[in-house]
Design a protein around this motif. Structure first.
Motif, PDB file in Angstrom:
ATOM      1  N   ARG A  60     -18.446   0.476  -7.013  1.00 53.96           N
ATOM      2  CA  ARG A  60     -18.499  -0.092  -5.669  1.00 53.96           C
ATOM      3  C   ARG A  60     -17.087  -0.266  -5.105  1.00 53.96           C
ATOM      4  N   ALA A  61     -16.149  -0.697  -5.948  1.00 56.90           N
ATOM      5  CA  ALA A  61     -14.764  -0.809  -5.503  1.00 56.90           C
ATOM      6  C   ALA A  61     -14.220   0.554  -5.092  1.00 56.90           C
ATOM      7  N   GLU A  62     -14.512   1.576  -5.884  1.00 54.83           N
ATOM      8  CA  GLU A  62     -14.009   2.917  -5.588  1.00 54.83           C
ATOM      9  C   GLU A  62     -14.609   3.460  -4.298  1.00 54.83           C
ATOM     10  N   GLN A  63     -15.866   3.149  -4.038  1.00 52.26           N
ATOM     11  CA  GLN A  63     -16.500   3.618  -2.805  1.00 52.26           C
ATOM     12  C   GLN A  63     -15.876   2.989  -1.571  1.00 52.26           C
ATOM     13  N   ILE A  64     -15.445   1.742  -1.680  1.00 51.33           N
ATOM     14  CA  ILE A  64     -14.776   1.076  -0.558  1.00 51.33           C
ATOM     15  C   ILE A  64     -13.369   1.617  -0.380  1.00 51.33           C
ATOM     16  N   SER A  65     -12.632   1.739  -1.481  1.00 48.38           N
ATOM     17  CA  SER A  65     -11.250   2.215  -1.438  1.00 48.38           C
ATOM     18  C   SER A  65     -10.939   2.964  -2.730  1.00 48.38           C
ATOM     19  N   PRO A  66     -10.977   4.287  -2.734  1.00 48.45           N
ATOM     20  CA  PRO A  66     -10.702   5.035  -3.968  1.00 48.45           C
ATOM     21  C   PRO A  66      -9.405   4.631  -4.653  1.00 48.45           C
ATOM     22  N   ALA A  67      -8.366   4.364  -3.860  1.00 51.42           N
ATOM     23  CA  ALA A  67      -7.071   4.034  -4.452  1.00 51.42           C
ATOM     24  C   ALA A  67      -7.117   2.743  -5.258  1.00 51.42           C
ATOM     25  N   HIS A  68      -7.982   1.801  -4.896  1.00 51.67           N
ATOM     26  CA  HIS A  68      -8.041   0.531  -5.608  1.00 51.67           C
ATOM     27  C   HIS A  68      -8.465   0.703  -7.064  1.00 51.67           C
ATOM     28  N   LEU A 120      -6.091   4.183   4.217  1.00 50.31           N
ATOM     29  CA  LEU A 120      -4.753   4.444   3.691  1.00 50.31           C
ATOM     30  C   LEU A 120      -4.180   5.777   4.158  1.00 50.31           C
ATOM     31  N   GLU A 121      -5.037   6.755   4.412  1.00 45.17           N
ATOM     32  CA  GLU A 121      -4.534   8.026   4.924  1.00 45.17           C
ATOM     33  C   GLU A 121      -3.898   7.828   6.296  1.00 45.17           C
ATOM     34  N   LEU A 122      -4.550   7.047   7.147  1.00 46.15           N
ATOM     35  CA  LEU A 122      -4.013   6.769   8.478  1.00 46.15           C
ATOM     36  C   LEU A 122      -2.706   5.987   8.376  1.00 46.15           C
ATOM     37  N   VAL A 123      -2.654   5.000   7.509  1.00 44.09           N
ATOM     38  CA  VAL A 123      -1.425   4.213   7.337  1.00 44.09           C
ATOM     39  C   VAL A 123      -0.279   5.127   6.927  1.00 44.09           C
ATOM     40  N   GLY A 124      -0.531   5.983   5.943  1.00 43.17           N
ATOM     41  CA  GLY A 124       0.516   6.890   5.481  1.00 43.17           C
ATOM     42  C   GLY A 124       1.008   7.821   6.567  1.00 43.17           C
ATOM     43  N   ALA A 125       0.100   8.261   7.431  1.00 45.23           N
ATOM     44  CA  ALA A 125       0.489   9.175   8.503  1.00 45.23           C
ATOM     45  C   ALA A 125       1.355   8.485   9.555  1.00 45.23           C
ATOM     46  N   GLU A 180      -3.852  10.445   1.228  1.00 45.09           N
ATOM     47  CA  GLU A 180      -2.683   9.664   1.632  1.00 45.09           C
ATOM     48  C   GLU A 180      -1.409  10.075   0.906  1.00 45.09           C
ATOM     49  N   ASP A 181      -1.544  10.793  -0.222  1.00 48.05           N
ATOM     50  CA  ASP A 181      -0.357  11.222  -0.959  1.00 48.05           C
ATOM     51  C   ASP A 181       0.546  12.132  -0.138  1.00 48.05           C
TER      52      ASP A 181
END
Length: 394
Positions: A348-356, A127-132, A82-83
């Motif tokens: 587990r949090a990272e697996q759902i959303s790495p950015a979190h 988040l990648e889709l949102v950023g795009a 997403e960056d």
């Protein structure tokens, strides 16, 4: 040589600023209202610096901005897909602020459909889709507004629940998220309806908390008058109450903290689970917010206990589930003999959303504290992997 942050980046930065100011441990600790030994452990990385109120107190003691200590927005770019969109979002916000968005005039119904898809993706941690999608949606919304079409309510919603939320999740500089908040404030003023003002107040409060302006955040939250006559209104009012409880916890106002939580919980019992304005308000979300408020108050045992009363699988969105596991991990990280559980929760949090995990402003400090306890076992290897993915040198 490397310019990557070390595992104890926040503690090192704190010590460097203190030395640059020529202040002793005792002086800074006294001004911040903590013990000298506690400050020493913060600087060494043995304790995590993961409370807004403490960061602000230390910043005041050292006469610097809170971001100088927390390093918010300093994570090396390029680690997450997403960056790639960050600069395009930055340019779109700048163009919108100059009233020269250079987008297309699009029918309101089509813009609403695109906004719905984007906000759903943000809720689901895509988040990648949102950023795009975000840069062009920002430009088209503002171009349509400049052409005289009424998209003010949609703009306020997108800039808070989309732009600001996305920028915060990927760890962008708080000043960039504040640009989105400012545009949301302007849109809400044009729309001039309670729901738009509530969305704007929510975003404004988080923007102000990021710089330690807790009193102004509380003031912003007190302005909207949405009421509770409908289920939708009650959900929005409940969300503002939850945000008020976090602000009160950061300010050290325990009475207001509890009163706001109780009010939100009472509303949630009547509304059930909902998603008005993408807030995801309901009993499950109240539980997650109770955890966050307890953590901000420094009550890690209570946060961990609350976590056991929440069933994460029933939380209405991926972003809430990721937040649940991250906050549970933060709580466990501070408790004795809970190391492996803490690492498992954060993973587990990272697996759902790495950015979190990789981009949350507190997590580098939490990971650094856990690293001081890590062994050469499976949990230690898991932890070092997370720390590396968060941009730390381990």
């Amino acid at each position: 040589m490397t310019d990557e942050p070390s595992a104890n980046d926040i503690g090192r930065r704190l010590r460097q600023i203190r030395h640059a100011r020529g202040k002793s441990l005792a002086v800074v600790a006294g001004l911040a209202g903590i013990s000298t030994s506690y400050l020493s452990r913060l600087e060494s990385g043995a304790r995590a610096l993961d409370r807004r109120s403490l960061i602000v107190n230390l910043a005041n003691a050292l006469e610097v901005a809170p971001s100088e200590i927390s390093g918010a927005g300093l994570v090396s770019p390029g680690r997450l897909a997403e960056d790639r969109s960050l600069n395009e979002v930055r340019l779109a916000l700048a163009a919108a602020g100059m009233h020269d968005p250079r987008g297309e005039i699009v029918p309101v119904e089509m813009l609403s459909s695109r906004a719905t898809a984007l906000l759903d993706a943000q809720r689901d941690c895509r988040l990648e889709l949102v950023g795009a999608e975000l840069p062009l949606l920002i430009r088209d919304l503002h171009a349509t507004l400049e052409a005289g079409h009424d998209v003010s309510r949609l703009l306020a919603l997108v800039h808070v629940q989309g732009t600001q939320a996305w920028l915060t999740d990927i760890g962008a500089n708080p000043d960039l998220a504040w640009q989105a908040v400012t545009l949301a404030q302007q849109a809400a003023a044009r729309a001039d309806d309670p729901f738009s003002h509530a969305v704007s107040a929510f975003g404004t409060a988080f923007g102000l908390m990021a710089v330690g302006a807790f009193d102004l955040a509380s003031q912003a939250l007190s302005a909207p008058a949405v009421g509770t006559k409908t289920k939708e209104a009650a959900e929005v009012t409940g969300m503002l109450a939850l945000t008020s409880s976090l602000t009160a916890a950061a300010s050290g106002n325990r009475a207001e903290q509890q009163a706001a939580l109780d009010h939100a919980a009472d509303l949630a019992r009547h509304t059930g689970e909902g998603n008005t304005l993408w807030f995801g308000f309901g009993p499950g979300n109240v539980g997650v917010w109770r955890m966050s408020v307890a953590l901000e108050a420094g009550d890690h045992a209570t946060a961990a206990r609350i976590a056991t009363t929440v069933t994460p699988e029933t939380l209405p969105s991926a972003t809430r589930r990721a937040t649940y596991w991250r906050e549970y991990g933060r709580a466990l990280a501070h408790l004795p003999r809970r190391f492996e559980e803490a690492v498992a929760a954060l993973r587990r949090a990272e697996q759902i959303s790495p950015a979190h995990v990789q981009r949350h402003p507190f997590m580098r400090s939490v990971l650094a504290e856990l690293l001081t306890k890590a062994k050469r076992d499976s949990a230690g290897r898991e932890l070092r992997g997370m720390a590396h993915r968060a941009g730390l040198v381990v």
